[in-house]
Design an enzyme around this catalytic site. Sequence first.
Site, PDB file in Angstrom:
ATOM      1  N   GLU A 213     -11.372  -8.245  58.360  1.00  7.21           N
ATOM      2  CA  GLU A 213      -9.785  -8.747  58.339  1.00  7.21           C
ATOM      3  C   GLU A 213      -9.173  -8.417  59.787  1.00  7.21           C
ATOM      4  O   GLU A 213      -8.767  -7.721  60.047  1.00  7.21           O
ATOM      5  CB  GLU A 213      -8.722  -8.713  57.877  1.00  7.21           C
TER       6      GLU A 213
ATOM      7  N   GLU B 182     -12.947 -11.556  49.437  1.00  6.52           N
ATOM      8  CA  GLU B 182     -11.486 -10.623  48.085  1.00  6.52           C
ATOM      9  C   GLU B 182     -10.768 -12.522  48.314  1.00  6.52           C
ATOM     10  O   GLU B 182     -11.046 -13.460  48.634  1.00  6.52           O
ATOM     11  CB  GLU B 182     -10.560 -10.767  49.298  1.00  6.52           C
TER      12      GLU B 182
HETATM   13  C1  FCB Z   1      -6.830  -7.740  51.803  1.00  7.48           C
HETATM   14  C2  FCB Z   1      -7.646  -6.174  52.330  1.00  7.48           C
HETATM   15  C3  FCB Z   1      -8.116  -5.731  51.623  1.00  7.48           C
HETATM   16  C4  FCB Z   1      -6.400  -5.633  50.192  1.00  7.48           C
HETATM   17  C5  FCB Z   1      -5.785  -6.760  49.580  1.00  7.48           C
HETATM   18  C6  FCB Z   1      -5.082  -7.091  48.968  1.00  7.48           C
HETATM   19  O1  FCB Z   1      -5.496  -8.289  53.396  1.00  7.48           O
HETATM   20  O2  FCB Z   1      -8.417  -6.455  53.388  1.00  7.48           O
HETATM   21  O3  FCB Z   1      -7.893  -4.607  51.494  1.00  7.48           O
HETATM   22  O4  FCB Z   1      -5.495  -4.680  50.782  1.00  7.48           O
HETATM   23  O5  FCB Z   1      -5.491  -6.858  50.913  1.00  7.48           O
END
Ligand code: FCB
Length: 451
Positions: A167, A354
Amino acid sequence: MPNRLDLPSDFRWGASTAAYQIEGAVAEDGRGPSVWDVFAARPGAVRDGHTGAVACDHYHRYPEDIALMQGLGLDGYRFSIAWPRIQPTGAGPVNPEGLAFYDRLVDALLESGITPLPTLFHWDLPQALEDVGGWLDRDTAYRFAEYTSVVVDRLGDRVPTWITLNEPFVHMVYGYALGIHAPGRALMLDALPAAHHQLLGHGLAAAVLRERGLGVMIANNLTPVWTAGPDPADAAAATAYDALHNRLFTDPLLLGHYPDLSAFGLTEDLGGAVRPGDLKLIAGPGLDGLGVNYYNPTRIAAPTDPGLPFSEAPIEGVPRTAFDWPVVPDGLRELLVGLRDRYGAALPPITITENGCSVADEPAPGGTVRDPDRISYLAGHLDALAAAVAEGVDVRGYYTWSLLDNFEWAEGYHQRFGLVHVDFDTQKRTPKASYAWYRDLIAAHRALQHG
Ligand code: FCB
């Protein structure tokens, strides 16, 4: 309607974590300080003064955590490597004990039949590099490539595919523009060089990986952008926000150029940061996979603050997580179909790297943790993913965030994202109801494919 059991037969099931959020042991075996150690020590920076000093103590308890992954039946595990364990000052001398930890972790995963999917940078820059400018400094990109070669020289024989950055959008905005995350700089639009230097670091590290025949991915935080109302000023604001959040970090990788950021008063060289040849390096021969981190859509309206060309509008009428994030499962389908429509043949296969939600989970008196809200979040998003696949988007896997409750950055231990509950006083791990649900889903999907 297709559903999650209709996902392709070779679909890969996983879970994700990140080093600073779970490892602890911040001063052990030669690890140097990271920007997060320094930031979290600042009064008021993290809610209730929490830090990652102990976190889930995964550094010592990784065998127990791998057993939990095995219990789920995971194909893959996404974790991150802490640069300050490998090079305590971010450059030069390599710390053999740091490398040895990841060597043990990778071997233990492989022995359990789980493919390691490491991320090389998940926000824990060695503080020594921040002291000389961090990602605002072009040299950090070259240091990142050097660190990458140290790591892959050791682990590349066992780890086929690598994620360079996590990210870069969130790291630039929270870390350098708003100062909510480490390194805590609030430079607003002057933070833009941190975008280019991260992407340059990606390009240089990708070349190191490719030279060794290894696969290259990046994990981007992406969001479908919704226009708040019918006013053309809202639509223009949404276009500007989409360029900043999504296109800035994906166009250069897939199309070889930056998006139009003129709404931000920026030229294509991002304030002079871009040098001849950089974009060629960033795009390289392409990605082997695009990692997509999806949590929620974003609704955008015309600006209210003269400094920015957009403002954020609330998304109403949907459930919200404990973090107060709106729950919109179909946003994942919309995002994936939108990526395919935008990039066409330039879009590599996607892996969801994620997706998950925070719930205020606490064990009931008998010790069990019931988290129906998480189960419905995951089920809804996996159904939306299956719908995108049915519409022709090539998605190869899903790594949920997160295996364990962990240190959630500026929120400390207040937001619980795990399939496994962690008691941060005792380090006791308790699989939640969502753990059993995910395990059963993986097993049912496999049984269907093989039956
Ligand atoms: C993302 C991050 C991860 C975690 C999630 C909830 O932005 O990459 O580390 O904190 O959010």
